[in-house]
Design a protein around this motif. Structure first.
Motif, PDB file in Angstrom:
ATOM      1  N   TYR A 177      22.817  41.861  35.471  1.00 52.98           N
ATOM      2  CA  TYR A 177      22.616  41.274  36.798  1.00 52.98           C
ATOM      3  C   TYR A 177      21.512  42.029  37.527  1.00 52.98           C
ATOM      4  O   TYR A 177      21.364  43.236  37.394  1.00 52.98           O
ATOM      5  CB  TYR A 177      23.907  41.299  37.611  1.00 52.98           C
ATOM      6  CG  TYR A 177      25.032  40.527  36.959  1.00 52.98           C
ATOM      7  CD1 TYR A 177      24.981  39.145  36.861  1.00 52.98           C
ATOM      8  CD2 TYR A 177      26.135  41.192  36.431  1.00 52.98           C
ATOM      9  CE1 TYR A 177      26.003  38.436  36.256  1.00 52.98           C
ATOM     10  CE2 TYR A 177      27.160  40.492  35.825  1.00 52.98           C
ATOM     11  CZ  TYR A 177      27.090  39.112  35.735  1.00 52.98           C
ATOM     12  OH  TYR A 177      28.100  38.416  35.126  1.00 52.98           O
ATOM     13  N   THR A 214      19.929  40.103  44.224  1.00 47.22           N
ATOM     14  CA  THR A 214      21.021  39.623  45.070  1.00 47.22           C
ATOM     15  C   THR A 214      22.294  39.381  44.268  1.00 47.22           C
ATOM     16  O   THR A 214      23.403  39.671  44.742  1.00 47.22           O
ATOM     17  CB  THR A 214      20.605  38.321  45.778  1.00 47.22           C
ATOM     18  OG1 THR A 214      19.446  38.570  46.567  1.00 47.22           O
ATOM     19  CG2 THR A 214      21.723  37.820  46.684  1.00 47.22           C
ATOM     20  N   GLU A 215      22.138  38.861  43.053  1.00 50.32           N
ATOM     21  CA  GLU A 215      23.327  38.577  42.243  1.00 50.32           C
ATOM     22  C   GLU A 215      24.097  39.855  41.926  1.00 50.32           C
ATOM     23  O   GLU A 215      25.329  39.886  41.982  1.00 50.32           O
ATOM     24  CB  GLU A 215      22.943  37.861  40.945  1.00 50.32           C
ATOM     25  CG  GLU A 215      24.164  37.406  40.161  1.00 50.32           C
ATOM     26  CD  GLU A 215      23.831  36.626  38.907  1.00 50.32           C
ATOM     27  OE1 GLU A 215      24.723  35.948  38.380  1.00 50.32           O
ATOM     28  OE2 GLU A 215      22.664  36.704  38.453  1.00 50.32           O
ATOM     29  N   GLY A 262      24.146  42.605  43.746  1.00 49.02           N
ATOM     30  CA  GLY A 262      24.803  43.011  44.983  1.00 49.02           C
ATOM     31  C   GLY A 262      26.022  42.177  45.293  1.00 49.02           C
ATOM     32  O   GLY A 262      27.060  42.700  45.729  1.00 49.02           O
ATOM     33  N   ASP A 263      25.932  40.865  45.043  1.00 47.60           N
ATOM     34  CA  ASP A 263      27.077  39.985  45.287  1.00 47.60           C
ATOM     35  C   ASP A 263      28.238  40.320  44.367  1.00 47.60           C
ATOM     36  O   ASP A 263      29.408  40.307  44.790  1.00 47.60           O
ATOM     37  CB  ASP A 263      26.664  38.528  45.086  1.00 47.60           C
ATOM     38  CG  ASP A 263      25.744  38.012  46.192  1.00 47.60           C
ATOM     39  OD1 ASP A 263      25.656  38.678  47.243  1.00 47.60           O
ATOM     40  OD2 ASP A 263      25.113  36.953  45.982  1.00 47.60           O
ATOM     41  N   ARG A 264      27.937  40.612  43.107  1.00 54.39           N
ATOM     42  CA  ARG A 264      28.992  40.981  42.154  1.00 54.39           C
ATOM     43  C   ARG A 264      29.706  42.254  42.605  1.00 54.39           C
ATOM     44  O   ARG A 264      30.936  42.354  42.545  1.00 54.39           O
ATOM     45  CB  ARG A 264      28.391  41.180  40.758  1.00 54.39           C
ATOM     46  CG  ARG A 264      27.869  39.915  40.114  1.00 54.39           C
ATOM     47  CD  ARG A 264      28.988  39.119  39.484  1.00 54.39           C
ATOM     48  NE  ARG A 264      28.522  37.869  38.912  1.00 54.39           N
ATOM     49  CZ  ARG A 264      29.289  37.044  38.199  1.00 54.39           C
ATOM     50  NH1 ARG A 264      30.552  37.358  37.973  1.00 54.39           N
ATOM     51  NH2 ARG A 264      28.812  35.918  37.734  1.00 54.39           N
ATOM     52  N   HIS A 321      29.849  43.492  45.673  1.00 59.98           N
ATOM     53  CA  HIS A 321      30.590  43.204  46.910  1.00 59.98           C
ATOM     54  C   HIS A 321      31.920  42.521  46.596  1.00 59.98           C
ATOM     55  O   HIS A 321      32.977  42.894  47.139  1.00 59.98           O
ATOM     56  CB  HIS A 321      29.748  42.323  47.823  1.00 59.98           C
ATOM     57  CG  HIS A 321      30.447  41.935  49.087  1.00 59.98           C
ATOM     58  ND1 HIS A 321      31.191  40.762  49.201  1.00 59.98           N
ATOM     59  CD2 HIS A 321      30.553  42.560  50.291  1.00 59.98           C
ATOM     60  CE1 HIS A 321      31.714  40.681  50.406  1.00 59.98           C
ATOM     61  NE2 HIS A 321      31.347  41.754  51.082  1.00 59.98           N
ATOM     62  N   ASP A 322      31.902  41.518  45.705  1.00 68.07           N
ATOM     63  CA  ASP A 322      33.132  40.796  45.368  1.00 68.07           C
ATOM     64  C   ASP A 322      34.133  41.707  44.670  1.00 68.07           C
ATOM     65  O   ASP A 322      35.337  41.649  44.954  1.00 68.07           O
ATOM     66  CB  ASP A 322      32.806  39.601  44.473  1.00 68.07           C
ATOM     67  CG  ASP A 322      32.083  38.484  45.225  1.00 68.07           C
ATOM     68  OD1 ASP A 322      32.084  38.518  46.473  1.00 68.07           O
ATOM     69  OD2 ASP A 322      31.510  37.607  44.563  1.00 68.07           O
ATOM     70  N   ARG A 327      35.651  44.049  47.199  1.00 73.68           N
ATOM     71  CA  ARG A 327      36.588  43.318  48.066  1.00 73.68           C
ATOM     72  C   ARG A 327      37.917  43.079  47.355  1.00 73.68           C
ATOM     73  O   ARG A 327      38.991  43.296  47.928  1.00 73.68           O
ATOM     74  CB  ARG A 327      35.964  41.978  48.481  1.00 73.68           C
ATOM     75  CG  ARG A 327      36.885  41.116  49.338  1.00 73.68           C
ATOM     76  CD  ARG A 327      36.226  39.775  49.652  1.00 73.68           C
ATOM     77  NE  ARG A 327      35.712  39.122  48.468  1.00 73.68           N
ATOM     78  CZ  ARG A 327      36.478  38.442  47.601  1.00 73.68           C
ATOM     79  NH1 ARG A 327      37.794  38.339  47.796  1.00 73.68           N
ATOM     80  NH2 ARG A 327      35.928  37.852  46.543  1.00 73.68           N
TER      81      ARG A 327
END
Length: 241
Positions: free
Chosen positions: A108, A111-112, A114-116, A118-119, A122
């Protein structure tokens, strides 16, 4: 029934004259959470390491989503999220830094990635320690970092070795709820010696002792053999002693 996501076929591992895993076979289908139970030294972690491709079987095969972990190791690992015993990390890295490193290793970028991250943070409730070096974290938070890296790529197969080890009661409850939410779309194998965990999250349980399977049933069926799962666990493991 859908094809199994995990296939273990006559798997055996010998270390010299010692047989750690002795001719075991089982499958795990999507929607199943399989509890892998046994005393210390029973062969649980060795089986998981063979399935994850970190230990080569002496005899037998293991497949993830149809890919043989020995013949097609890269393809098999793409389908797998693995939380090993102890969840090794890079202790000097921050939580965010380590998870970004893991995301990039998974291919990855930007942005992808970072999104991974973050998820995953969380889901495992790591936001409050995201900037701390891993070496400064409690055992429970370190375990959650290990779980987060296993979930980053949303794999169809999860192999989790003692996923709630070191967690406090509230954290254990949160992780069990997370496993329950993920279960319908995945095949999940959990090694544990916490018998309440089997009743809480598992749809099926295998008991292993001295490298051999001694029981394979639903938690309810195991509990029906005695007044509680602890009694059943002692009964089954002592049968091979």
């Amino acid at each position: 029934m859908d094809a199994p996501y995990i296939e273990i076929d006559r798997l055996t591992k010998r270390f010299g004259a010692f047989t750690a895993v002795d001719d075991i076979s089982f499958t795990v289908h999507p929607g199943e959470v399989l509890g892998f139970l046994g005393p210390n030294g029973a062969g649980k972690s060795t089986t998981m390491k063979m399935l994850a491709g970190f230990v080569t079987p002496t005899i037998g095969t293991a497949r993830i989503m149809g890919d043989d972990v020995t013949e097609r190791p890269v393809q098999a690992r793409r389908h797998l999220g693995y939380l090993p015993e102890g969840a090794p990390t890079y202790p000097e890295m921050t939580v965010t830094g380590f998870l970004l490193f893991t995301a990039r290793a998974r291919g990855y970028r930007g942005t992808e990635a970072g999104d991974r991250v973050h998820d995953a943070m969380r889901m495992t409730q790591l936001e409050e320690v995201r900037l701390q070096p891993i070496e400064t974290l409690s055992k429970g938070f370190k375990r959650r970092v290990g779980l987060a890296q296993a979930l980053l790529h949303d794999p169809p197969v999860l192999v989790l070795d003692e996923p709630t080890d070191g967690l406090d009661p509230n954290q254990k409850h949160e992780v069990r709820n997370l496993i329950a939410r993920m279960a319908p779309e995945k095949a999940i194998l959990i090694s544990t010696h916490i018998l309440e965990e089997v009743g809480a999250v598992c749809t099926r349980a295998i008991v292993i002792a001295r490298g051999r399977i001694v029981a394979d049933a639903t938690p309810a069926a195991l509990a029906a053999r005695g007044p509680d799962l602890d009694a059943v666990f002692r009964e089954l493991t002592q049968e091979t002693a």
